[in-house]
Design a protein around this motif. Sequence first.
Motif, short mmCIF file in Angstrom:
data_model
loop_
_atom_site.label_atom_id
_atom_site.label_comp_id
_atom_site.label_asym_id
_atom_site.label_seq_id
_atom_site.Cartn_x
_atom_site.Cartn_y
_atom_site.Cartn_z
N PHE A 1 0.81 -1.21 0.00
CA PHE A 1 0.00 0.00 0.00
C PHE A 1 0.85 1.27 0.00
O PHE A 1 0.33 2.36 0.18
CB PHE A 1 -0.94 -0.02 1.21
CG PHE A 1 -1.69 -1.32 1.34
CD1 PHE A 1 -2.74 -1.62 0.50
CD2 PHE A 1 -1.30 -2.26 2.28
CE1 PHE A 1 -3.41 -2.84 0.60
CE2 PHE A 1 -1.97 -3.47 2.40
CZ PHE A 1 -3.03 -3.77 1.55
N GLY A 2 2.15 1.10 -0.18
CA GLY A 2 3.04 2.24 -0.24
C GLY A 2 3.48 2.78 1.11
O GLY A 2 4.13 3.83 1.18
N ARG A 3 3.16 2.08 2.18
CA ARG A 3 3.55 2.53 3.51
C ARG A 3 4.95 2.03 3.84
O ARG A 3 5.33 0.93 3.45
CB ARG A 3 2.56 1.99 4.56
CG ARG A 3 1.12 2.40 4.32
CD ARG A 3 0.18 1.68 5.27
NE ARG A 3 0.25 0.22 5.13
CZ ARG A 3 -0.64 -0.62 5.62
NH1 ARG A 3 -1.67 -0.15 6.30
NH2 ARG A 3 -0.48 -1.93 5.46
N PRO A 4 5.73 2.82 4.60
CA PRO A 4 7.05 2.32 5.04
C PRO A 4 6.90 1.03 5.83
O PRO A 4 5.99 0.90 6.66
CB PRO A 4 7.57 3.46 5.92
CG PRO A 4 6.88 4.68 5.41
CD PRO A 4 5.50 4.21 5.02
N LEU A 5 7.76 0.08 5.56
CA LEU A 5 7.76 -1.22 6.24
C LEU A 5 8.89 -1.23 7.24
O LEU A 5 10.07 -1.18 6.88
CB LEU A 5 7.94 -2.34 5.21
CG LEU A 5 7.99 -3.77 5.75
CD1 LEU A 5 6.62 -4.20 6.25
CD2 LEU A 5 8.50 -4.74 4.68
N TRP A 6 8.54 -1.29 8.54
CA TRP A 6 9.55 -1.26 9.60
C TRP A 6 9.73 -2.65 10.19
O TRP A 6 8.75 -3.32 10.53
CB TRP A 6 9.13 -0.29 10.71
CG TRP A 6 9.02 1.13 10.28
CD1 TRP A 6 7.87 1.85 10.11
CD2 TRP A 6 10.10 2.02 9.96
NE1 TRP A 6 8.16 3.13 9.71
CE2 TRP A 6 9.53 3.26 9.61
CE3 TRP A 6 11.48 1.87 9.95
CZ2 TRP A 6 10.30 4.35 9.24
CZ3 TRP A 6 12.25 2.96 9.57
CH2 TRP A 6 11.66 4.19 9.24
N LEU A 7 10.99 -3.06 10.34
CA LEU A 7 11.34 -4.35 10.94
C LEU A 7 12.64 -4.19 11.73
O LEU A 7 13.36 -3.21 11.56
CB LEU A 7 11.53 -5.43 9.86
CG LEU A 7 10.31 -5.83 9.02
CD1 LEU A 7 10.76 -6.70 7.85
CD2 LEU A 7 9.28 -6.57 9.87
N ARG A 8 12.92 -5.17 12.58
CA ARG A 8 14.23 -5.22 13.21
C ARG A 8 15.30 -5.46 12.14
O ARG A 8 15.01 -5.96 11.06
CB ARG A 8 14.25 -6.34 14.25
CG ARG A 8 13.35 -6.07 15.43
CD ARG A 8 14.03 -5.19 16.46
NE ARG A 8 15.06 -5.93 17.15
CZ ARG A 8 16.23 -5.42 17.51
NH1 ARG A 8 16.53 -4.18 17.21
NH2 ARG A 8 17.12 -6.18 18.14
N ARG A 9 16.54 -5.12 12.45
CA ARG A 9 17.58 -5.14 11.43
C ARG A 9 17.72 -6.50 10.77
O ARG A 9 17.76 -6.60 9.53
CB ARG A 9 18.92 -4.72 12.04
CG ARG A 9 20.06 -4.69 11.02
CD ARG A 9 21.29 -4.03 11.57
NE ARG A 9 21.78 -4.70 12.78
CZ ARG A 9 22.79 -4.24 13.49
NH1 ARG A 9 23.40 -3.12 13.16
NH2 ARG A 9 23.19 -4.92 14.57
N GLY A 10 17.80 -7.59 11.56
CA GLY A 10 17.97 -8.91 10.97
C GLY A 10 16.80 -9.31 10.09
O GLY A 10 16.98 -9.89 9.01
N ALA A 11 15.58 -9.01 10.55
CA ALA A 11 14.39 -9.35 9.77
C ALA A 11 14.34 -8.52 8.49
O ALA A 11 13.95 -9.03 7.42
CB ALA A 11 13.14 -9.12 10.61
N ALA A 12 14.73 -7.24 8.58
CA ALA A 12 14.73 -6.39 7.39
C ALA A 12 15.72 -6.90 6.35
O ALA A 12 15.40 -6.98 5.15
CB ALA A 12 15.06 -4.95 7.78
#
Length: 269
Positions: free
Chosen positions: A136-147
């Motif tokens: 949907f165009g929203r920023p996707l935030w994750l922990r560093r390893g998951a990202a």
Amino acid sequence: MQRRPPLLINTEAIEAWPAGLLRARSNLDARLLARAHWVLRRKRDGRYLAAVLVHGVHAMVPRLAREPGVEEALSLLHAPLARPFAATLEEQWLALAGLQQRLQQLGLDPQRYADDSGLPLEPEPCLLHLAGHDRFGRPLWLRRGAAQGWRRMRVHAAREGVALDAISGFRSHAYQLGIFERKRARGLSVADILKVNAAPGFSEHHSGHALDIGTPGDAPAEESFEATDAFAWLQAHAGEHGFQLSYPRDNPHGIVYEPWHWCWKPANG
């Protein structure tokens, strides 16, 4: 020199967002966001509270000083180690005491819910990394390893002709509590809400390790995802990138089958 992905600084009541990732909601917002480095955003409802500029802080709501958590968020932004890549925040997690109190205000006993569901309370990380954007165009935030795992996995799939997209990633306790508060205001009981929403604090999404995955053309977060090439590819290869299916059929937590929900498991636990 390679530019590092933007960070989200997370506190109990407020998130500090890189201003360039937020959408302006008015002409005034647009002017402020164009000049700001950070924006303080209330977690419960997403309200923009203040723009942090080079020469000071511009309030975006009346009585900014009365907003819970403003001083804490600003102190982190002004601390040299928290700007821009705070190693001291990378392994820190928010305390759960406030969440447990608010669960009790909803009439939920955290220990009983944990015992009944077999799910642990999930603390929120203090720091999250941008992993791209969701469908949907929203920023996707994750922990560093998951990202990092998500980016590698998506590239791997694309090389084999499979398109993966993210439906959602990190969700805060406050956001989940806000869902409950709004539904209760409409007259729903907590028992009714729990039929479709996990209790605040018990979702893997709070950890920053989980994301919902889809594929273009398929409805988001539907069991139909099981029949896609993307799901077959994930079953074969997600483990190579550290991801596991959290809620298969007949899982011990009593959660409905979610072929779209995958969680990155750190190598040390």
